[in-house]
Design an enzyme around this catalytic site. Sequence first.
Site, PDB file in Angstrom:
ATOM      1  N   GLY A 180      21.620  -0.679 -12.446  1.00 58.08           N
ATOM      2  CA  GLY A 180      22.355  -0.201 -11.282  1.00 58.08           C
ATOM      3  C   GLY A 180      21.545  -0.268  -9.999  1.00 58.08           C
ATOM      4  N   ARG A 188       8.074  -4.680 -11.534  1.00 56.18           N
ATOM      5  CA  ARG A 188       7.668  -4.222 -12.863  1.00 56.18           C
ATOM      6  C   ARG A 188       7.590  -5.409 -13.813  1.00 56.18           C
ATOM      7  NH1 ARG A 188      11.255   0.480 -15.488  1.00 56.18           N
ATOM      8  NH2 ARG A 188      12.767  -1.104 -16.029  1.00 56.18           N
ATOM      9  N   ASP A 211      18.980   3.933 -23.814  1.00 52.46           N
ATOM     10  CA  ASP A 211      18.761   2.845 -22.852  1.00 52.46           C
ATOM     11  C   ASP A 211      17.323   2.842 -22.344  1.00 52.46           C
ATOM     12  OD1 ASP A 211      20.036   5.304 -21.762  1.00 52.46           O
ATOM     13  OD2 ASP A 211      19.432   4.449 -19.852  1.00 52.46           O
ATOM     14  N   ASN A 212      16.564   3.867 -22.665  1.00 48.97           N
ATOM     15  CA  ASN A 212      15.153   3.886 -22.294  1.00 48.97           C
ATOM     16  C   ASN A 212      14.260   3.716 -23.518  1.00 48.97           C
ATOM     17  OD1 ASN A 212      15.830   4.277 -19.618  1.00 48.97           O
ATOM     18  ND2 ASN A 212      15.680   6.499 -19.720  1.00 48.97           N
TER      19      ASN A 212
END
Length: 512
Positions: free
Chosen positions: A119, A203, A279-280
């Site tokens: 997002g 990242r 999701d992490n």
Amino acid sequence: MSGRLAHHRPAVHGNTSGTGRAVHRVSVAPAPTVSFDDRFARELPEMAVPWQADEAPDPRLLVLNDALATELGLDPGALRRPDGVRLLVGTAVPDGAKPVAQAYAGHQFGGFVPRLGDGRALLLGELTDVEGRLRDLHLKGSGRTPFSRGGDGLAAVGPMLREYVVSEAMHALGIPTTRSLAVVATGRPVRRETLLPGAVLARVASSHLRVGSFQYARATGDVDLLRRLADHAIARHHPATADAEQPYLALFEAVVAAQASLVARWMLVGFVHGVMNTDNTTISGETIDYGPCAFLDAYDPATVYSSIDIGGRYAYGNQPIVAEWNLARFAETLLPLFSDDQEQAVALAVEALERFRPQYNAAWSAGMRAKLGLPDGLDDEVATALVEDLHALMQESHVDLTSFSRALGAAARGDAEPARLVVMDLARFDAWLERWRALGPDAELMDRTNPVYIPRNHLVEEALTAATDGDLAPLQRLLEVLAGPYEERPGLERYAAPAPGDTGPYRTFCGT
Ligand code: AMP
Ligand code: MG
């Protein structure tokens, strides 16, 4: 590799319609010669929406990881020049690169959300590093995407520097993690409780595949997509499993093993992730998404830092159980690949998942033995009793985990006073010390295992506050200290000391 924007119709759509908008906004200026692959987008087009970063009105490089740049085959000098900085915020996309927002789903605090996705992030593409490994270069804070829902797609300087500091500290500790290449201030304000300066974090990860990526694929009902995703994950992370009799089951087992080992490492060093949603949770076994994370100071398994974790779901002591729960969700996504017979698929999944606990326990126990400098071959019962008794003492006295572990190293050398100073029940602790010392603990092994310097919450806050106000010196200093966590250096006493007693309970915020 192709520079075409879309050679497919993405299966995911958002309220910011279409991909054409991106083509007009972006300045496709020549960037430093970087050759990106777009393997994820080519192999999994249903999960990749071609997209571009927002313009940054006044990009300013705040911090660059020279060593990591070099490892990636990038020239740090070139990244510091205006074109390089524009690459790091995604506004100068090299020829042929095809940035995408990745689709994923996820269980957030136990509730399933079928559509999360990037997002406020973009995958610029994959780079082959100097050792031939494929690495994702990814931007966080790069603007709205079709996955933004109500969010603004942006990130503030403070939280992006926080991820930079903590992820690089984790790497220096030897814990698998995504890495941080740079933070660039965009010159665009971000509205949170107040107006904050905006930033983009560049990242690096061995991939951004998450349990949530598989949940997304599975939820589409498209078994071919699920299989391609699993094949992609096998090729990137666990290539040996391709030759297994049951490659997809072997993939699952490999991820179980990687997560068991990862979470054991977190527990040993007192790391609280804070938002262990599926999701992490990565397929690679790297730590990802440093939001409300923090390191323990006072030892207590019930410790929660995140202001949004009301029920303490992601408390320090819950992390192994949560990892196992997340892996169960992963197994569910893979069932159609395990067997056509659902009952058999479930039985295979359960059997594989049952290895998590023994693997976690073995990794954690081995780590605890090293932390206490215990000799090889020591009887399990003796080691377990020592470790359990010590944890009871640590919890009762709420000792600072990091400095206390280090003080035990001094005790192994004959000076038990620093450790005795912080324990309340001295009679019990002295008896414990006697049992432990009789085993001849290896002080050098302890010093290689127990860090002196971790990103203590108060030090991180101090450096981020100064950086947000324009003074980057405390941040640079902190990064230097954290790059060598195990070697005690003179003059750095304040970096090794626990938080001053007057700081009150620490709270971290997810609205980053
Ligand atoms: P996180 O809690 O950072 O792992 O993010 C959870 C989900 O929220 C992901 O889909 C993120 O992309 C999304 N998200 C977080 N912050 C923002 C933001 N400021 N704008 C848009 N999406 C966001
Ligand atoms: Mg996340």
